[in-house]
Enzyme design. Sequence first.
Site, short mmCIF file in Angstrom:
data_model
loop_
_atom_site.label_atom_id
_atom_site.label_comp_id
_atom_site.label_asym_id
_atom_site.label_seq_id
_atom_site.Cartn_x
_atom_site.Cartn_y
_atom_site.Cartn_z
N GLU A 70 0.82 -1.20 0.00
CA GLU A 70 0.00 0.00 0.00
C GLU A 70 0.86 1.26 0.00
O GLU A 70 0.47 2.27 -0.61
CB GLU A 70 -0.93 0.01 1.22
CG GLU A 70 -2.10 -0.97 1.11
CD GLU A 70 -1.67 -2.42 1.35
OE1 GLU A 70 -2.40 -3.32 0.91
OE2 GLU A 70 -0.60 -2.62 1.96
N HIS A 139 -10.26 -6.29 8.62
CA HIS A 139 -10.78 -6.11 7.26
C HIS A 139 -12.21 -5.57 7.26
O HIS A 139 -12.94 -5.75 6.28
CB HIS A 139 -10.75 -7.45 6.51
CG HIS A 139 -9.39 -7.98 6.24
ND1 HIS A 139 -8.64 -8.61 7.20
CD2 HIS A 139 -8.64 -7.97 5.11
CE1 HIS A 139 -7.48 -8.98 6.68
NE2 HIS A 139 -7.45 -8.60 5.41
#
Length: 337
Positions: A70, A139
């Site tokens: 990321e 998540h």
Amino acid sequence: MTKMMYRDAVLSTIMEEMARDPDVVVLGEDVVGGMGTAGGPEAIGGIWSTSTGLYDRFGPGRVIDTPISESAIMGAAAGLALSGKRPVAELMFADFIGVSLDQLWNQIAKFRYMFGGKTRCPAVIRMAYGAGFNAAAQHSQSVHQILTGMPGLKVVMPSTPADVKGLLRTAIRDDDPVIFLEHKALYATSGEVPDDPDFMIPFGHARLSRAGGDVTLVSSGLLLGMCEALADRLAAEGIGCDVIDLRTTSPLDEETILDSVEVTGRVVVVDEAPPRCGLAADLCALVAEKAFSSLKAPPQQVTPPHTPIPFARELESAYLPSVDKIEAAVRRVLAWR
């Protein structure tokens, strides 16, 4: 008007903007199909199916599968934006924003300010957020309150396919960095969208989706549907609710919220993020500060508890806001005389 799913509104808008402007590029993990794939049938377009077909149409120079990093995705988006491109970068889960905070918080959000307005950073960072899929604590989070608190970023949370169309097009054409948050539970929902290829919704303009004079309900994303369902249920009892869809949390449409509270005198803010230092607390403080004389009851928050998101289905359901929890808050403010 064309009826389409939320995820298809994302994909079609990106495709239209890539066709219109050759500087628009897409990058992220598995946005083609997997690192090193050559496209073709295996190019699924990411786990959310929001980039399917982009590679076949625009090629490897504009649709880029990245490493599972990321920080690299965000850093590449920053560089592309500074060099004149309009990157649409995807972080597969909003939860992973933490590993790219320096690139986002200290660089992308501050470029225009640090260079005295002599540069621009037209980067769109798309993220899937939210709970309801038993994906556990790493998540399932809603991180918009963190991102909203970062000066220099615009934060968008569309609730409908039509808003996806109008807000994402605005985001891609904007010269400043935009965080575009898509709730996972909305991807398969459907709605009508305008056919106008230049349909845009300006940032900082909330939408009044229901009108009533007794209580103001403020929400965004998935929770808008809960507020609308409750407003329809209470209308049968003669209780009228203003339901406000924020659309963007930065910039924030304070005027629409305050105008509504001046009429109703009661406000319930519904949010999926934890309560401490959260968006719901911020909005309740805004109302208390700027519309205190209009209030007939203390502002109420409906949020999850200040705990990590549980994995077990029953616990996750108990953790999240619900129509019943929102109704209980509405009845509390109505009980004040």
